[in-house]
Design an enzyme around this catalytic site. Structure first.
Site, PDB file in Angstrom:
ATOM      1  N   TRP A   1      55.024  34.634  60.508  1.00 25.81           N
ATOM      2  CA  TRP A   1      54.520  35.811  59.776  1.00 25.81           C
ATOM      3  C   TRP A   1      53.154  36.185  60.355  1.00 25.81           C
ATOM      4  O   TRP A   1      52.335  35.298  60.599  1.00 25.81           O
ATOM      5  CB  TRP A   1      54.347  35.494  58.277  1.00 25.81           C
ATOM      6  CG  TRP A   1      55.518  35.903  57.437  1.00 25.81           C
ATOM      7  CD1 TRP A   1      56.746  35.303  57.422  1.00 25.81           C
ATOM      8  CD2 TRP A   1      55.577  36.987  56.486  1.00 25.81           C
ATOM      9  NE1 TRP A   1      57.557  35.933  56.523  1.00 25.81           N
ATOM     10  CE2 TRP A   1      56.877  36.972  55.938  1.00 25.81           C
ATOM     11  CE3 TRP A   1      54.670  37.948  56.057  1.00 25.81           C
ATOM     12  CZ2 TRP A   1      57.286  37.885  54.973  1.00 25.81           C
ATOM     13  CZ3 TRP A   1      55.080  38.860  55.088  1.00 25.81           C
ATOM     14  CH2 TRP A   1      56.370  38.827  54.563  1.00 25.81           C
TER      15      TRP A   1
ATOM     16  N   VAL B   1      47.950  34.353  55.549  1.00 25.71           N
ATOM     17  CA  VAL B   1      48.565  34.933  54.344  1.00 25.71           C
ATOM     18  C   VAL B   1      47.643  36.035  53.838  1.00 25.71           C
ATOM     19  O   VAL B   1      46.544  35.766  53.341  1.00 25.71           O
ATOM     20  CB  VAL B   1      48.783  33.863  53.253  1.00 25.71           C
ATOM     21  CG1 VAL B   1      49.541  34.473  52.076  1.00 25.71           C
ATOM     22  CG2 VAL B   1      49.543  32.670  53.811  1.00 25.71           C
TER      23      VAL B   1
ATOM     24  N   HIS C   1      51.854  36.943  45.646  1.00 24.48           N
ATOM     25  CA  HIS C   1      52.532  36.009  46.552  1.00 24.48           C
ATOM     26  C   HIS C   1      51.524  35.163  47.328  1.00 24.48           C
ATOM     27  O   HIS C   1      51.739  33.988  47.562  1.00 24.48           O
ATOM     28  CB  HIS C   1      53.445  36.764  47.525  1.00 24.48           C
ATOM     29  CG  HIS C   1      52.700  37.494  48.604  1.00 24.48           C
ATOM     30  ND1 HIS C   1      52.238  38.784  48.460  1.00 24.48           N
ATOM     31  CD2 HIS C   1      52.301  37.084  49.828  1.00 24.48           C
ATOM     32  CE1 HIS C   1      51.594  39.132  49.560  1.00 24.48           C
ATOM     33  NE2 HIS C   1      51.613  38.139  50.408  1.00 24.48           N
TER      34      HIS C   1
HETATM   35  N1  RBF Z   1      54.156  34.130  55.025  1.00 24.61           N
HETATM   36  C1  RBF Z   1      52.982  34.129  55.700  1.00 24.61           C
HETATM   37  O1  RBF Z   1      52.746  33.242  56.525  1.00 24.61           O
HETATM   38  N2  RBF Z   1      52.041  35.102  55.470  1.00 24.61           N
HETATM   39  C2  RBF Z   1      52.224  36.099  54.562  1.00 24.61           C
HETATM   40  O2  RBF Z   1      51.328  36.967  54.419  1.00 24.61           O
HETATM   41  C3  RBF Z   1      53.429  36.116  53.838  1.00 24.61           C
HETATM   42  N3  RBF Z   1      53.633  37.079  52.914  1.00 24.61           N
HETATM   43  C4  RBF Z   1      54.782  37.070  52.206  1.00 24.61           C
HETATM   44  C5  RBF Z   1      54.993  38.055  51.235  1.00 24.61           C
HETATM   45  C6  RBF Z   1      56.162  38.057  50.489  1.00 24.61           C
HETATM   46  C7  RBF Z   1      56.346  39.117  49.459  1.00 24.61           C
HETATM   47  C8  RBF Z   1      57.159  37.070  50.740  1.00 24.61           C
HETATM   48  C9  RBF Z   1      58.433  37.066  49.954  1.00 24.61           C
HETATM   49  C10 RBF Z   1      56.971  36.111  51.696  1.00 24.61           C
HETATM   50  C11 RBF Z   1      55.786  36.095  52.455  1.00 24.61           C
HETATM   51  N4  RBF Z   1      55.571  35.119  53.428  1.00 24.61           N
HETATM   52  C12 RBF Z   1      54.394  35.106  54.116  1.00 24.61           C
HETATM   53  C13 RBF Z   1      56.639  34.170  53.818  1.00 24.61           C
HETATM   54  C14 RBF Z   1      56.579  32.817  53.119  1.00 24.61           C
HETATM   55  O3  RBF Z   1      55.562  32.017  53.684  1.00 24.61           O
HETATM   56  C15 RBF Z   1      57.948  32.108  53.280  1.00 24.61           C
HETATM   57  O4  RBF Z   1      58.274  32.024  54.654  1.00 24.61           O
HETATM   58  C16 RBF Z   1      59.065  32.834  52.575  1.00 24.61           C
HETATM   59  O5  RBF Z   1      58.701  33.152  51.252  1.00 24.61           O
HETATM   60  C17 RBF Z   1      60.327  31.979  52.558  1.00 24.61           C
HETATM   61  O6  RBF Z   1      61.384  32.727  52.093  1.00 24.61           O
END
Ligand code: RBF
Length: 165
Positions: A31, A90, A97
């Site tokens: 991400w 993140v 979240h």
């Molecule tokens: N993972 C990150 O590393 N950074 C993010 O900013 C991030 N934002 C997310 C926002 C939402 C609404 C969701 C559902 C997931 C996000 N994730 C993010 C992914 C999270 O770490 C993880 O991989 C997933 O939630 C697994 O399904």
């Protein structure tokens, strides 16, 4: 010092350990990969700069920061790995979240570190915006990857100092 004043690439380097025989695992979240790629590069370059060997640095990728904990645990369980560096970004959004992910990863990585008795470094940026992330991934505030790698080096040295007599 508030984080706004901190340059993440400026640190004290007195009395650093010899790390030519130490092995590091870098776990990188996909991400926001344009940012996590820079964190990885910063961490890798810092490890090399201070004496790690390329063949002693392993990289693993995970889908998102939430998955950093388990993959870090898998690496930390390996006897040949001396330290793990978990890298992610993140960014705050419309929902909470970010809070759930950040709290889970911070707690998860702490647990992994204690359970495996080795440094597992929290190299996760928790910015309010992409702009803040860019500033901490090789921008005006340095690179969180550099800081995470230096923390790993110092903790590996400290562990030997405290535990190996
Ligand atoms: N993972 C990150 O590393 N950074 C993010 O900013 C991030 N934002 C997310 C926002 C939402 C609404 C969701 C559902 C997931 C996000 N994730 C993010 C992914 C999270 O770490 C993880 O991989 C997933 O939630 C697994 O399904």
């Amino acid at each position: 010092m508030s984080s706004a004043d901190k340059n993440l690439s400026v640190f004290t380097t007195n009395d650093l350990p010899e790390i030519g025989n130490k092995k590091f695992a870098l776990v990188v979240a996909e991400w926001n990969s344009e940012i996590t790629g820079k964190l990885f590069q910063g961490a890798y370059d810092t490890l090399i700069k201070y004496g790690a060997l390329p063949e002693n640095i392993e990289k693993g990728t995970v889908p998102g920061s939430f998955e950093l904990t388990l993959a870090s645990h898998w690496y930390a369980q390996r006897d040949d790995i001396d330290a793990v560096i978990a890298l992610g970004v993140v960014i705050k959004g419309e929902t909470k979240h970010d809070e759930y992910i950040n709290n889970a990863v911070a707690q998860g990585i702490t647990n992994v570190s204690i359970q495996n008795n080795k440094p597992v470094i929290f190299g996760v940026l928790t910015p309010n915006s992409m702009e803040q992330a860019i500033a901490r991934a090789g921008g005006a505030h340095g690179n969180k990857g550099d800081e995470a790698a230096m923390t790993a080096i110092k903790m590996v040295g400290l562990k030997d100092k405290i535990l190996v007599k």
